[in-house]
Scaffold this motif. Structure first.
Motif, PDB file in Angstrom:
ATOM      1  N   UNK A  20       0.850  -1.196   0.000  1.00  0.00           N
ATOM      2  CA  UNK A  20       0.000   0.000   0.000  1.00  0.00           C
ATOM      3  C   UNK A  20       0.884   1.244   0.000  1.00  0.00           C
ATOM      4  N   UNK A  21       0.391   2.331  -0.577  1.00  0.00           N
ATOM      5  CA  UNK A  21       1.199   3.552  -0.557  1.00  0.00           C
ATOM      6  C   UNK A  21       1.440   3.983   0.889  1.00  0.00           C
ATOM      7  N   UNK A  22       2.561   4.654   1.139  1.00  0.00           N
ATOM      8  CA  UNK A  22       2.958   5.049   2.487  1.00  0.00           C
ATOM      9  C   UNK A  22       1.795   5.673   3.269  1.00  0.00           C
ATOM     10  N   UNK A  23       1.572   5.161   4.469  1.00  0.00           N
ATOM     11  CA  UNK A  23       0.545   5.734   5.338  1.00  0.00           C
ATOM     12  C   UNK A  23      -0.871   5.253   5.032  1.00  0.00           C
ATOM     13  N   UNK A  24      -1.022   4.467   3.986  1.00  0.00           N
ATOM     14  CA  UNK A  24      -2.370   3.982   3.660  1.00  0.00           C
ATOM     15  C   UNK A  24      -2.502   2.493   3.967  1.00  0.00           C
ATOM     16  N   UNK A  27      -4.750  -2.830  -0.447  1.00  0.00           N
ATOM     17  CA  UNK A  27      -3.845  -3.296  -1.501  1.00  0.00           C
ATOM     18  C   UNK A  27      -3.911  -2.335  -2.685  1.00  0.00           C
ATOM     19  N   UNK A  28      -2.762  -1.831  -3.068  1.00  0.00           N
ATOM     20  CA  UNK A  28      -2.677  -1.056  -4.309  1.00  0.00           C
ATOM     21  C   UNK A  28      -1.956  -1.941  -5.317  1.00  0.00           C
ATOM     22  N   UNK A  29      -2.666  -2.348  -6.360  1.00  0.00           N
ATOM     23  CA  UNK A  29      -2.027  -3.269  -7.315  1.00  0.00           C
ATOM     24  C   UNK A  29      -0.847  -2.603  -8.023  1.00  0.00           C
ATOM     25  N   UNK A  30      -0.826  -1.271  -8.108  1.00  0.00           N
ATOM     26  CA  UNK A  30       0.348  -0.598  -8.687  1.00  0.00           C
ATOM     27  C   UNK A  30       1.593  -0.917  -7.868  1.00  0.00           C
ATOM     28  N   UNK A  31       1.435  -0.879  -6.537  1.00  0.00           N
ATOM     29  CA  UNK A  31       2.571  -1.181  -5.643  1.00  0.00           C
ATOM     30  C   UNK A  31       2.981  -2.651  -5.792  1.00  0.00           C
ATOM     31  N   UNK A  32       1.967  -3.528  -5.851  1.00  0.00           N
ATOM     32  CA  UNK A  32       2.252  -4.969  -5.921  1.00  0.00           C
ATOM     33  C   UNK A  32       2.956  -5.313  -7.240  1.00  0.00           C
ATOM     34  N   UNK A  33       2.485  -4.699  -8.321  1.00  0.00           N
ATOM     35  CA  UNK A  33       3.107  -4.957  -9.628  1.00  0.00           C
ATOM     36  C   UNK A  33       4.542  -4.420  -9.628  1.00  0.00           C
ATOM     37  N   UNK A  34       4.735  -3.279  -9.016  1.00  0.00           N
ATOM     38  CA  UNK A  34       6.073  -2.678  -8.993  1.00  0.00           C
ATOM     39  C   UNK A  34       7.049  -3.594  -8.251  1.00  0.00           C
ATOM     40  N   UNK A  35       6.638  -4.055  -7.099  1.00  0.00           N
ATOM     41  CA  UNK A  35       7.532  -4.920  -6.306  1.00  0.00           C
ATOM     42  C   UNK A  35       7.723  -6.267  -7.014  1.00  0.00           C
ATOM     43  N   UNK A  55       0.687  -9.237   6.537  1.00  0.00           N
ATOM     44  CA  UNK A  55      -0.727  -8.882   6.361  1.00  0.00           C
ATOM     45  C   UNK A  55      -1.090  -7.556   7.008  1.00  0.00           C
ATOM     46  N   UNK A  56      -0.069  -6.836   7.466  1.00  0.00           N
ATOM     47  CA  UNK A  56      -0.308  -5.609   8.237  1.00  0.00           C
ATOM     48  C   UNK A  56      -1.055  -4.513   7.497  1.00  0.00           C
ATOM     49  N   UNK A  57      -1.076  -4.549   6.187  1.00  0.00           N
ATOM     50  CA  UNK A  57      -1.840  -3.559   5.420  1.00  0.00           C
ATOM     51  C   UNK A  57      -3.333  -3.815   5.534  1.00  0.00           C
ATOM     52  N   UNK A 164      12.680  -6.790   3.407  1.00  0.00           N
ATOM     53  CA  UNK A 164      12.481  -5.540   2.673  1.00  0.00           C
ATOM     54  C   UNK A 164      11.729  -4.549   3.551  1.00  0.00           C
ATOM     55  N   UNK A 165      12.270  -3.344   3.682  1.00  0.00           N
ATOM     56  CA  UNK A 165      11.608  -2.328   4.513  1.00  0.00           C
ATOM     57  C   UNK A 165      11.481  -1.020   3.734  1.00  0.00           C
ATOM     58  N   UNK A 166      10.859  -0.035   4.391  1.00  0.00           N
ATOM     59  CA  UNK A 166      10.671   1.272   3.738  1.00  0.00           C
ATOM     60  C   UNK A 166      11.870   2.191   3.943  1.00  0.00           C
TER      61      UNK A 166
END
Ligand code: UDP
Length: 249
Positions: A20-24, A27-35, A55-57, A164-166
């Motif tokens: 998910x985008x930072x602070x949200x 699931x954002x599939x854009x983030x998942x596809x990027x990773x 599963x924290x998101x 992997x972390x932020x």
């Protein structure tokens, strides 16, 4: 194995937050596809990759019980484990869209959704070049997916656990709160435990220490970092038992 991969087999721990985008949340599939693209790039070096997904998101058991006293703590943890399978399904499709062959395995039996986790079968998938996504953590409540990542790293005899972390690695303090926090490049397990550094939960660190499983903590948001880590380049922080070199007599 590709000539460029330093590690033959790795376990990548992705927290739910990476979806998910930072602070949200969610699931954002854009983030998942990027990773997924980053994971695919690393796999093409010939490295076998198992992924433990958090599963924290969606839901963390401990937070959920703190806010909802009606739900038994164990129930909340099971809810958290199911959240990891939801993330696993998203990751599986995103990886396959990148051209990867994958298997999703769950520690909680879920026929019709994914395979049950069976160590030998997981190993076989890895040998065949499939990315193995490990959902539902350990299958038991009151622990986190960090502990699952540590245990699966040992079971699957990986060369290194990559978390992997932020942020860029392990810091003396939370770098998102204190801009002067110091980034460590190398640490010993005992330093992490004694200084209470925020890397993974202490159970996970203890398991890794007991079994000499190296941990690399790095920033997945920097493009190419997963690839660099698999190549053995210095990214983030490496946590090991520093061996004292033998003395010359
Ligand atoms: N969980 C659990 N047992 C496990 C792994 C996870 O009970 O073996 C539950 C726990 O409640 C946890 C939630 O699933 O908070 C989601 O996992 P986690 O918090 O580790 O996700 P992440 O922080 O990595 O996104």
């Amino acid at each position: 194995m590709g000539a460029d991969a330093k590690f033959k087999r790795i376990l990548l721990k992705l927290s739910g937050d990476s979806f998910s985008p930072s602070g949200e949340r969610g699931i954002s599939m854009d983030e998942v596809v990027h990773i997924s693209g980053q994971v695919h790039e690393a796999q093409r070096l010939g490295c076998q990759i198992a992924v433990v997904i958090g599963g924290g998101n969606i839901l963390r058991g401990s937070q959920f019980t703190a806010e909802n006293s009606v739900v038994h703590e164990a129930t909340a943890h099971y809810m958290g484990m199911l959240a990891t399978v939801i993330n696993g399904l998203a990751l599986q499709d995103a990886l396959e869209a990148c051209g990867c062959d994958t298997r999703l395995m769950s520690a909680i039996k879920m026929d019709g959704v994914c395979e049950p986790y069976i160590r030998r079968r997981a190993q076989r998938h890895l040998e065949k070049g499939r990315i193995v996504i490990l959902g539902a953590g350990t299958g038991g409540p009151f622990v986190t997916t960090d502990t699952a990542a540590a245990l699966r790293s040992m079971e699957l005899s990986v060369d290194i656990l990559m978390k992997a972390t932020r942020v860029d690695g392990v810091y003396s303090e939370d770098p998102e709160k204190n801009p002067h926090a110091v980034l460590y490049t190398e640490l010993e397990y005992t330093e992490v435990i004694e200084q209470g550094l925020r890397v993974m939960d202490s159970t996970a660190i203890s398991h890794c220490m007991e079994h000499d499983m190296p941990i690399m903590v790095f920033n997945f948001r920097k493009d190419g970092n997963i690839l660099r880590a698999v190549r053995g380049e210095r990214v983030g922080t490496i946590i090991t038992t520093k061996k004292v070199p033998p003395r010359d007599n």
